[in-house]
Design a protein around this motif. Structure first.
Motif, PDB file in Angstrom:
ATOM      1  N   TYR A  17      77.857  22.911  26.287  1.00  0.00           N
ATOM      2  CA  TYR A  17      78.760  22.324  27.291  1.00  0.00           C
ATOM      3  C   TYR A  17      78.332  22.806  28.677  1.00  0.00           C
ATOM      4  O   TYR A  17      78.967  23.662  29.289  1.00  0.00           O
ATOM      5  CB  TYR A  17      80.210  22.726  26.996  1.00  0.00           C
ATOM      6  N   ASP A  18      77.248  22.221  29.164  1.00  0.00           N
ATOM      7  CA  ASP A  18      76.729  22.590  30.474  1.00  0.00           C
ATOM      8  C   ASP A  18      76.840  21.435  31.463  1.00  0.00           C
ATOM      9  O   ASP A  18      76.020  21.273  32.372  1.00  0.00           O
ATOM     10  CB  ASP A  18      75.279  23.056  30.371  1.00  0.00           C
ATOM     11  N   PHE A  19      77.887  20.625  31.292  1.00  0.00           N
ATOM     12  CA  PHE A  19      78.084  19.445  32.134  1.00  0.00           C
ATOM     13  C   PHE A  19      78.629  19.849  33.515  1.00  0.00           C
ATOM     14  O   PHE A  19      79.402  20.801  33.637  1.00  0.00           O
ATOM     15  CB  PHE A  19      79.058  18.473  31.466  1.00  0.00           C
ATOM     16  N   SER A  59      87.821  18.056  26.703  1.00  0.00           N
ATOM     17  CA  SER A  59      86.565  17.318  26.738  1.00  0.00           C
ATOM     18  C   SER A  59      85.422  18.037  26.039  1.00  0.00           C
ATOM     19  O   SER A  59      84.405  17.404  25.734  1.00  0.00           O
ATOM     20  CB  SER A  59      86.162  17.017  28.191  1.00  0.00           C
ATOM     21  N   PHE A  60      85.559  19.313  25.744  1.00  0.00           N
ATOM     22  CA  PHE A  60      84.571  20.030  24.925  1.00  0.00           C
ATOM     23  C   PHE A  60      84.337  19.298  23.604  1.00  0.00           C
ATOM     24  O   PHE A  60      83.242  19.358  23.038  1.00  0.00           O
ATOM     25  CB  PHE A  60      85.080  21.446  24.662  1.00  0.00           C
ATOM     26  N   LEU A  61      85.338  18.579  23.133  1.00  0.00           N
ATOM     27  CA  LEU A  61      85.271  17.841  21.876  1.00  0.00           C
ATOM     28  C   LEU A  61      84.156  16.787  21.894  1.00  0.00           C
ATOM     29  O   LEU A  61      83.662  16.383  20.835  1.00  0.00           O
ATOM     30  CB  LEU A  61      86.615  17.169  21.625  1.00  0.00           C
ATOM     31  N   TYR A  62      83.736  16.347  23.071  1.00  0.00           N
ATOM     32  CA  TYR A  62      82.765  15.257  23.186  1.00  0.00           C
ATOM     33  C   TYR A  62      81.346  15.731  23.503  1.00  0.00           C
ATOM     34  O   TYR A  62      80.460  14.908  23.751  1.00  0.00           O
ATOM     35  CB  TYR A  62      83.234  14.263  24.257  1.00  0.00           C
ATOM     36  N   ARG A  63      81.126  17.047  23.455  1.00  0.00           N
ATOM     37  CA  ARG A  63      79.828  17.574  23.863  1.00  0.00           C
ATOM     38  C   ARG A  63      78.693  17.076  22.990  1.00  0.00           C
ATOM     39  O   ARG A  63      77.541  16.989  23.452  1.00  0.00           O
ATOM     40  CB  ARG A  63      79.872  19.108  23.849  1.00  0.00           C
ATOM     41  N   GLY A  85      92.244  21.640  28.760  1.00  0.00           N
ATOM     42  CA  GLY A  85      90.913  21.877  29.295  1.00  0.00           C
ATOM     43  C   GLY A  85      90.942  22.614  30.620  1.00  0.00           C
ATOM     44  O   GLY A  85      91.721  23.538  30.838  1.00  0.00           O
ATOM     45  N   LYS A  86      90.090  22.179  31.537  1.00  0.00           N
ATOM     46  CA  LYS A  86      90.014  22.798  32.852  1.00  0.00           C
ATOM     47  C   LYS A  86      91.067  22.265  33.814  1.00  0.00           C
ATOM     48  O   LYS A  86      91.231  22.816  34.918  1.00  0.00           O
ATOM     49  CB  LYS A  86      88.620  22.581  33.451  1.00  0.00           C
ATOM     50  N   ALA A 194      85.764  28.464  22.439  1.00  0.00           N
ATOM     51  CA  ALA A 194      85.749  27.430  23.476  1.00  0.00           C
ATOM     52  C   ALA A 194      87.035  26.614  23.455  1.00  0.00           C
ATOM     53  O   ALA A 194      87.539  26.207  24.513  1.00  0.00           O
ATOM     54  CB  ALA A 194      84.537  26.521  23.294  1.00  0.00           C
ATOM     55  N   TYR A 195      87.566  26.340  22.274  1.00  0.00           N
ATOM     56  CA  TYR A 195      88.832  25.605  22.202  1.00  0.00           C
ATOM     57  C   TYR A 195      90.008  26.465  22.642  1.00  0.00           C
ATOM     58  O   TYR A 195      91.037  25.949  23.101  1.00  0.00           O
ATOM     59  CB  TYR A 195      89.043  25.061  20.791  1.00  0.00           C
ATOM     60  N   ASP A 196      89.869  27.786  22.536  1.00  0.00           N
ATOM     61  CA  ASP A 196      90.905  28.694  23.034  1.00  0.00           C
ATOM     62  C   ASP A 196      90.833  28.889  24.542  1.00  0.00           C
ATOM     63  O   ASP A 196      91.826  29.300  25.166  1.00  0.00           O
ATOM     64  CB  ASP A 196      90.774  30.066  22.358  1.00  0.00           C
ATOM     65  N   ALA A 197      89.668  28.615  25.140  1.00  0.00           N
ATOM     66  CA  ALA A 197      89.426  28.963  26.536  1.00  0.00           C
ATOM     67  C   ALA A 197      90.491  28.438  27.507  1.00  0.00           C
ATOM     68  O   ALA A 197      90.889  29.159  28.429  1.00  0.00           O
ATOM     69  CB  ALA A 197      88.034  28.481  26.963  1.00  0.00           C
TER      70      ALA A 197
END
Length: 303
Positions: A17-19, A59-63, A85-86, A194-197
């Motif tokens: 996830y480096d978008f 959106s991490f779900l779509y990486r 998310g963010k 990442a999902y906890d972030a």
């Protein structure tokens, strides 16, 4: 009520996830505003595809899907819903409503990609996305729906009622572990983290706890009348509509057939129940889902 802002440090070094970050400010209502984060990958003049996540993901779900779709020629746009998310997070559960989520997502859509676009939606991404398709079908070129529905009351399943009660009252609401349990393949510790972030504490989970309570699965709930009206446009949607549902999803697994039988554009499409695929199908079968989007877009003349 406070509008919480995520700590950027919690999103450092996430796997795959480096978008680049993109942001807009939306009117949240009652005098509040908040920043909404989204991914925007691929050429700006490429055909757009909207990727809507649900509960309690982001959106991490779509990486895993985004690189495949960009390589196929798409511009991929994946927002983090308000509360996830963010994006900023109101800390009052009662502040979240179905109609407000629709308003926040529509503000994002009109500001970022107002032109007709393809849609991939899952879970609450479908409760929001399919409603928008029904209300403004001219803004969508094709749809792929996974593990989702547009409910209008009725009798909820025991599995959903158990989930709703858990989200409301469980003292331990660990988002990453929820994602782990609802996939058919194993997540790494880094993916779980990442999902906890986005959710470092209880106030930040207000949106995640609220969503299950807002699903209009029982008569008299808010959203039923709006969804009934939206179904008129959704049922008449005559552009390509494909369902790809997970075989291992106990809550929404049987709803793909209902969608494919009611929506005009679903006729003749290669609908499929995917094996080794849980509720969060983007984790289990990302390549097949992306290929479904490509197929629907080609039928729509986008690619």
């Amino acid at each position: 009520m406070q509008i919480l802002t995520s700590d950027p440090a919690r999103f450092a070094n996430l796997p795959d996830y480096d978008f680049a970050e993109h942001w807009i400010t939306v009117d949240l209502g009652e005098g509040h505003s908040g920043r909404m984060h989204y991914i925007d990958e691929g050429p700006r003049d490429a055909p757009p595809v909207l990727l809507f996540h649900g509960e309690p993901s982001w959106s991490f779900l779509y990486r895993k899907m985004i690189p495949v779709l960009v390589d196929a020629g798409f511009r991929c746009l994946a927002p983090d819903l308000i509360g996830f998310g963010k994006s900023d997070k109101p800390d009052d559960i009662a502040f979240y409503t179905y109609d407000r989520h629709i308003s926040w997502l529509r503000q994002w859509r009109e500001a970022v990609v107002p032109q007709p676009a393809a849609l991939f939606c899952q879970d609450w991404g479908g409760l929001l996305g399919l409603r928008l398709v029904g209300e403004e079908p001219e803004k969508f070129t094709c749809v792929v729906a996974s593990n989702t529905f547009l409910p209008t009351g009725g009798t909820p399943s025991p599995a959903f009622l158990a989930w709703r009660q858990f989200a409301k009252s469980s003292p331990e609401f660990q988002i990453g572990e929820l994602l782990q349990r609802a996939t058919a393949t194993e997540r790494t510790p880094e993916e779980v983290a990442a999902y906890d972030a986005p959710f470092p504490d209880e106030p930040s989970k207000a949106g995640a706890r609220a969503f299950p309570q807002l699903v209009p699965v029982e008569d008299g709930m808010d959203g039923i009348e709006q969804n009934k009206r939206a179904w008129e446009g959704l049922a008449a949607f005559d552009k390509p509509f494909l369902t790809l549902f997970g075989a291992d999803d106990p809550v929404t697994g049987g709803l793909g057939k209902t969608l494919s039988e009611r929506i005009k554009g679903a006729e003749g499409m290669p609908h499929e129940i995917l094996s080794t695929c849980g509720h969060f199908c983007q984790e289990d079968r990302p390549k097949e889902l992306a290929e479904g989007v490509v197929l629907a877009a080609k039928k729509a003349g986008m690619l």
